[in-house]
Design a protein around this motif. Structure first.
Motif, short mmCIF file in Angstrom:
data_model
loop_
_atom_site.label_atom_id
_atom_site.label_comp_id
_atom_site.label_asym_id
_atom_site.label_seq_id
_atom_site.Cartn_x
_atom_site.Cartn_y
_atom_site.Cartn_z
N TRP A 5 1.05 -1.08 0.18
CA TRP A 5 -0.18 0.00 -0.16
C TRP A 5 0.97 1.36 0.12
O TRP A 5 1.87 1.23 0.74
CB TRP A 5 -0.87 -0.13 1.15
CG TRP A 5 -2.11 0.78 1.18
CD1 TRP A 5 -3.20 0.57 0.78
CD2 TRP A 5 -2.21 2.29 1.56
NE1 TRP A 5 -4.23 1.84 1.00
CE2 TRP A 5 -3.24 2.73 1.56
CE3 TRP A 5 -1.03 3.19 1.95
CZ2 TRP A 5 -3.87 3.88 1.75
CZ3 TRP A 5 -1.38 4.39 2.35
CH2 TRP A 5 -2.86 4.87 2.28
N TYR A 48 -2.17 10.63 3.51
CA TYR A 48 -3.07 10.84 4.49
C TYR A 48 -2.95 12.61 4.42
O TYR A 48 -1.74 12.91 4.76
CB TYR A 48 -3.21 10.56 5.71
CG TYR A 48 -3.80 9.06 5.69
CD1 TYR A 48 -5.03 8.88 6.04
CD2 TYR A 48 -3.00 7.76 5.56
CE1 TYR A 48 -5.77 7.50 6.00
CE2 TYR A 48 -3.48 6.72 5.59
CZ TYR A 48 -4.97 6.40 5.63
OH TYR A 48 -5.48 5.19 5.74
N ALA A 91 -8.64 1.48 2.37
CA ALA A 91 -8.03 1.82 3.59
C ALA A 91 -8.90 2.75 4.40
O ALA A 91 -9.90 3.33 4.09
CB ALA A 91 -6.62 2.68 3.21
N CYS A 92 -8.45 2.83 5.81
CA CYS A 92 -9.43 3.46 6.75
C CYS A 92 -9.19 5.04 6.27
O CYS A 92 -8.23 5.45 5.66
CB CYS A 92 -8.87 3.30 8.13
SG CYS A 92 -7.16 3.15 8.38
N ILE A 115 -7.78 9.38 10.48
CA ILE A 115 -6.91 9.03 11.66
C ILE A 115 -6.82 10.33 12.45
O ILE A 115 -6.29 11.37 12.06
CB ILE A 115 -5.64 8.71 10.97
CG1 ILE A 115 -5.76 7.32 10.18
CG2 ILE A 115 -4.56 8.35 12.08
CD1 ILE A 115 -4.61 6.86 9.57
N GLY A 160 -2.05 5.60 16.07
CA GLY A 160 -1.51 4.67 15.05
C GLY A 160 -0.06 5.40 14.50
O GLY A 160 0.47 6.16 15.05
N VAL A 161 0.54 4.76 13.44
CA VAL A 161 1.77 5.16 13.04
C VAL A 161 1.75 6.53 12.29
O VAL A 161 2.56 7.21 12.52
CB VAL A 161 2.41 3.88 11.95
CG1 VAL A 161 3.60 4.34 11.53
CG2 VAL A 161 2.32 2.63 12.83
N CYS A 162 0.52 6.72 11.55
CA CYS A 162 0.47 7.87 10.72
C CYS A 162 -0.07 8.92 11.69
O CYS A 162 0.84 10.31 11.68
CB CYS A 162 -0.71 7.76 9.74
SG CYS A 162 -0.29 6.59 8.50
N HIS A 172 -1.28 0.71 16.59
CA HIS A 172 -1.25 0.59 15.21
C HIS A 172 -2.83 0.37 14.60
O HIS A 172 -3.64 -0.64 15.20
CB HIS A 172 -0.43 -0.49 14.80
CG HIS A 172 -0.42 -0.91 13.30
ND1 HIS A 172 -1.20 -2.36 13.17
CD2 HIS A 172 -0.26 -0.42 12.11
CE1 HIS A 172 -1.32 -2.30 11.82
NE2 HIS A 172 -0.61 -1.11 11.15
N ILE A 173 -3.05 1.10 13.37
CA ILE A 173 -4.36 0.84 12.84
C ILE A 173 -4.34 -0.12 11.71
O ILE A 173 -3.52 0.21 10.84
CB ILE A 173 -4.88 2.12 12.42
CG1 ILE A 173 -4.89 3.06 13.40
CG2 ILE A 173 -6.21 1.93 11.69
CD1 ILE A 173 -4.93 4.65 12.90
N CYS A 196 -5.42 -1.47 8.68
CA CYS A 196 -6.29 -1.41 7.68
C CYS A 196 -6.19 -2.59 6.90
O CYS A 196 -7.28 -2.84 6.46
CB CYS A 196 -5.78 -0.19 6.75
SG CYS A 196 -5.94 1.42 7.52
N GLU A 251 6.00 -0.85 8.05
CA GLU A 251 5.27 0.48 7.61
C GLU A 251 6.34 1.66 7.75
O GLU A 251 7.25 1.51 8.54
CB GLU A 251 4.17 0.84 8.56
CG GLU A 251 3.43 1.82 8.13
CD GLU A 251 2.11 1.78 8.42
OE1 GLU A 251 1.53 0.77 9.34
OE2 GLU A 251 1.35 2.87 8.58
N ASP A 276 2.63 7.42 3.45
CA ASP A 276 2.47 5.94 4.12
C ASP A 276 2.78 5.15 3.31
O ASP A 276 2.07 4.72 2.07
CB ASP A 276 1.06 5.96 4.89
CG ASP A 276 0.75 4.58 5.57
OD1 ASP A 276 1.98 4.06 5.83
OD2 ASP A 276 -0.34 4.34 5.80
N ASP A 283 3.26 0.65 3.32
CA ASP A 283 3.05 -0.44 4.03
C ASP A 283 3.67 -1.87 2.93
O ASP A 283 3.48 -1.75 1.98
CB ASP A 283 1.71 -0.83 4.27
CG ASP A 283 0.90 0.18 5.13
OD1 ASP A 283 1.65 1.19 5.79
OD2 ASP A 283 -0.29 -0.34 5.44
N1 SME Z 1 -1.59 1.63 9.46
C1 SME Z 1 -1.67 2.81 9.44
C2 SME Z 1 -3.08 3.30 9.11
C3 SME Z 1 -3.19 3.38 7.54
S1 SME Z 1 -2.91 2.13 6.53
O1 SME Z 1 -1.72 1.54 6.95
C4 SME Z 1 -3.37 2.38 5.01
C5 SME Z 1 -1.34 3.45 10.93
O2 SME Z 1 -1.40 2.65 11.73
O3 SME Z 1 -1.47 4.66 10.97
#
Ligand code: SME
Length: 162
Positions: A53, A57, A74-75, A78, A83-85, A106-107, A109, A116, A132, A134
């Motif tokens: 991916w 964002y 994807a979600c 955020i 999460g990471v973003c 961590h989100i 998706c 990531e 972002d 992945d």
């Molecule tokens: N995993 C990300 C969310 C975005 S998706 O990977 C596209 C996170 O933890 O911020």
């Protein structure tokens, strides 16, 4: 311009990043629209490597909102610090996560994502959004990826930044 096959996947990573940075610079030169340019940037990066991916964002009011991307659905939103973003946005720092399952908050998706890399895109030190990337492999990002993706982000920042 035929963008999908510009970069030969068998080339060493450093060369691919160099070609990718040049190609993106050329593509961005002739277009001013943010969405169009982020969309082509995501496509170019996605088709130059084998990541799961690749996308953006963008900060809208007090959230990161899904922007142009390539890969699975994807979600869409955020929160800052989530999460990471969201962490990348809050700290204004690159996040390189070798194992997302060990990253607090961590989100997920996509359950397939294992590692990531997230980089802030800034203007005058303020985060405009994040890039972002992945991977389905653990520990798939190294110093070369951080350097290469940082160059790509610099091309985008020069276009929309300071
Ligand atoms: N995993 C990300 C969310 C975005 S998706 O990977 C596209 C996170 O933890 O911020």
């Amino acid at each position: 311009m035929e963008t999908n096959s510009i970069i030969d996947h068998s080339l060493p990573k450093a060369e691919r990043y160099q070609m990718l940075t040049q190609a993106l610079g050329a593509i961005l030169e002739s277009e001013t629209d943010l969405t169009a340019n982020l969309a082509n940037a995501a496509a170019l990066i996605f088709h130059s490597f084998d990541f799961h991916w690749v996308g953006f964002y963008w900060v809208k009011e007090n959230e990161l909102v899904l922007g142009p991307f390539q890969g699975p659905v994807a979600c869409t939103r955020i929160a800052k610090g989530r999460g990471v973003c969201g962490t990348c946005w809050e700290k204004n720092e690159i996040q390189c996560v070798p194992n997302v399952n060990e990253f607090p908050g961590h989100i997920a998706c996509s359950a397939l994502s294992q590692s990531e890399l997230v980089l802030p895109v800034t203007r005058n030190g303020v985060v405009l959004g994040v890039l972002d990337i992945d991977s389905v492999f653990l520990n798939d990002f190294d110093e070369e990826d951080i350097r290469g993706m940082s160059q790509i982000v610099s091309v985008i920042e020069r276009k929309f930044g300071a």
